[in-house]
Write an enzyme that holds these catalytic residues in place. Sequence first.
Site, PDB file in Angstrom:
ATOM      1  N   HIS A  99      16.466  25.620 -14.689  1.00 29.86           N
ATOM      2  CA  HIS A  99      17.003  24.353 -14.206  1.00 29.86           C
ATOM      3  C   HIS A  99      18.517  24.362 -14.048  1.00 29.86           C
ATOM      4  O   HIS A  99      19.087  23.393 -13.529  1.00 29.86           O
ATOM      5  CB  HIS A  99      16.568  23.199 -15.115  1.00 29.86           C
ATOM      6  CG  HIS A  99      16.171  21.971 -14.356  1.00 29.86           C
ATOM      7  ND1 HIS A  99      15.303  21.023 -14.843  1.00 29.86           N
ATOM      8  CD2 HIS A  99      16.510  21.536 -13.120  1.00 29.86           C
ATOM      9  CE1 HIS A  99      15.147  20.063 -13.961  1.00 29.86           C
ATOM     10  NE2 HIS A  99      15.873  20.353 -12.900  1.00 29.86           N
ATOM     11  N   ASP A 126      11.009  15.664 -16.183  1.00 30.52           N
ATOM     12  CA  ASP A 126      11.435  16.713 -17.114  1.00 30.52           C
ATOM     13  C   ASP A 126      11.199  16.227 -18.540  1.00 30.52           C
ATOM     14  O   ASP A 126      11.281  15.025 -18.813  1.00 30.52           O
ATOM     15  CB  ASP A 126      12.935  16.976 -16.896  1.00 30.52           C
ATOM     16  CG  ASP A 126      13.414  18.316 -17.437  1.00 30.52           C
ATOM     17  OD1 ASP A 126      12.880  18.769 -18.464  1.00 30.52           O
ATOM     18  OD2 ASP A 126      14.348  18.892 -16.850  1.00 30.52           O
ATOM     19  N   HIS A 128      13.293  17.114 -20.761  1.00 33.84           N
ATOM     20  CA  HIS A 128      14.665  17.056 -21.252  1.00 33.84           C
ATOM     21  C   HIS A 128      15.559  16.374 -20.222  1.00 33.84           C
ATOM     22  O   HIS A 128      15.360  16.555 -19.011  1.00 33.84           O
ATOM     23  CB  HIS A 128      15.209  18.472 -21.498  1.00 33.84           C
ATOM     24  CG  HIS A 128      14.305  19.351 -22.305  1.00 33.84           C
ATOM     25  ND1 HIS A 128      13.276  20.087 -21.743  1.00 33.84           N
ATOM     26  CD2 HIS A 128      14.278  19.617 -23.639  1.00 33.84           C
ATOM     27  CE1 HIS A 128      12.654  20.763 -22.696  1.00 33.84           C
ATOM     28  NE2 HIS A 128      13.230  20.498 -23.848  1.00 33.84           N
ATOM     29  N   ASP A 130      18.753  17.109 -19.797  1.00 30.94           N
ATOM     30  CA  ASP A 130      19.757  18.092 -19.352  1.00 30.94           C
ATOM     31  C   ASP A 130      21.124  17.454 -19.179  1.00 30.94           C
ATOM     32  O   ASP A 130      21.841  17.706 -18.205  1.00 30.94           O
ATOM     33  CB  ASP A 130      19.313  18.777 -18.057  1.00 30.94           C
ATOM     34  CG  ASP A 130      18.068  19.646 -18.266  1.00 30.94           C
ATOM     35  OD1 ASP A 130      17.700  19.869 -19.430  1.00 30.94           O
ATOM     36  OD2 ASP A 130      17.481  20.088 -17.265  1.00 30.94           O
ATOM     37  N   ASP A 229      10.473  19.787 -13.183  1.00 29.66           N
ATOM     38  CA  ASP A 229      10.518  20.872 -14.158  1.00 29.66           C
ATOM     39  C   ASP A 229       9.106  21.080 -14.694  1.00 29.66           C
ATOM     40  O   ASP A 229       8.394  20.107 -14.993  1.00 29.66           O
ATOM     41  CB  ASP A 229      11.472  20.473 -15.290  1.00 29.66           C
ATOM     42  CG  ASP A 229      11.774  21.596 -16.269  1.00 29.66           C
ATOM     43  OD1 ASP A 229      10.814  22.219 -16.768  1.00 29.66           O
ATOM     44  OD2 ASP A 229      12.956  21.832 -16.566  1.00 29.66           O
ATOM     45  N   ASP A 231       8.143  21.816 -17.529  1.00 28.61           N
ATOM     46  CA  ASP A 231       7.894  21.228 -18.845  1.00 28.61           C
ATOM     47  C   ASP A 231       7.735  19.711 -18.819  1.00 28.61           C
ATOM     48  O   ASP A 231       7.487  19.091 -19.855  1.00 28.61           O
ATOM     49  CB  ASP A 231       8.939  21.663 -19.871  1.00 28.61           C
ATOM     50  CG  ASP A 231      10.334  21.099 -19.627  1.00 28.61           C
ATOM     51  OD1 ASP A 231      10.480  20.060 -18.971  1.00 28.61           O
ATOM     52  OD2 ASP A 231      11.303  21.719 -20.123  1.00 28.61           O
ATOM     53  N   GLU A 274      11.868  26.097 -13.533  1.00 26.30           N
ATOM     54  CA  GLU A 274      11.467  26.581 -14.862  1.00 26.30           C
ATOM     55  C   GLU A 274      10.095  27.252 -14.913  1.00 26.30           C
ATOM     56  O   GLU A 274       9.549  27.457 -15.998  1.00 26.30           O
ATOM     57  CB  GLU A 274      11.538  25.461 -15.919  1.00 26.30           C
ATOM     58  CG  GLU A 274      12.940  24.955 -16.188  1.00 26.30           C
ATOM     59  CD  GLU A 274      13.797  25.899 -17.020  1.00 26.30           C
ATOM     60  OE1 GLU A 274      13.256  26.891 -17.545  1.00 26.30           O
ATOM     61  OE2 GLU A 274      15.009  25.642 -17.123  1.00 26.30           O
TER      62      GLU A 274
END
Length: 311
Positions: A99, A126, A128, A130, A229, A231, A274
């Site tokens: 990412h 996502d 996260h 970030d 992403d 995840d 990712e």
Amino acid sequence: MTKHCSILGIPTESGAGRKGCLMGPDALRAAGLPEMIQAQGYDVRDLGNLALPTKITPIDGPQHLVRLSETVAWAQHIHQASYEIAVQDTFPIFIGGDHSMAAGTLPALTQAAAEKERPIFVLWLDAHPDLHTLSSTTSGHLHGTPMAYAMGQPGFENVFPPVKHTVQPSNVCMIGLRSIDPPERKLIGDLGMEVWDMRRIDEMGVRHPIAEFLDKVRRENGLLHVSLDVDFLDPAIAPAVGTTVPGGASFREAHLIMEMLADSGLVTSLELTELNPYLDMCGKTADLMCDLTASLLGKSVLDRPTYRSVA
């Protein structure tokens, strides 16, 4: 949305904690991404993969940062290539890669939007946010910093290239969060950002935040970038990521989001990040990411055959 699509592979892995993301673009192609896009009526131009930057200038920065010089070189390289696509009459799909690639794509898309005198909006799917700065990240892995950088947060000066046009926090919607570090949590509060962690999704579902955000994009005549992403998804259905966090989006939640985006006709660019094929199981994550892309581009439930076992 335009019916022409440009695919650009961005094989970065310098921002991640595990090797393998550089194989992501080719894994998505092997899973049939160009063919799935063509099946939705798009002319597809595959631009191949960006080559590793030829010049990596040593950069001084916090000593705990991992592969800083390489990631900065990638950001500059990605920015130029992404901008050149963003100003064309095409639908860009950036396939990665970790990412940290967004440190190049987001500023490029924002610059192109500013030149069109339209605001850029970002749907960030996502686990996260970030939102780490170079000083707040404890892991030192730079895939945790691109959104803070694109928003023009302090701490990136004299390390990363200056951001001419920043992403506005009010134009970002983050969905699926379930791993947020204290400095990121504070920044989210300070900026008043719209975030939907999985607790809120469990309570209210995905339809409300998506519909609300799309209404805002439509009212302001915005350009909408979607950053997906791996995840974001639950590891049970998408294991091929180095930052697995239990409790992610389900198969149907993810497809509903993509179908609503397709119905809106507002999405103008997409990035898939990712994917680490080394961690995949028989390509199931790559297949799912391709199928979600097809949903975003118009593939409906009625287009999916039901498979029955033969007695």
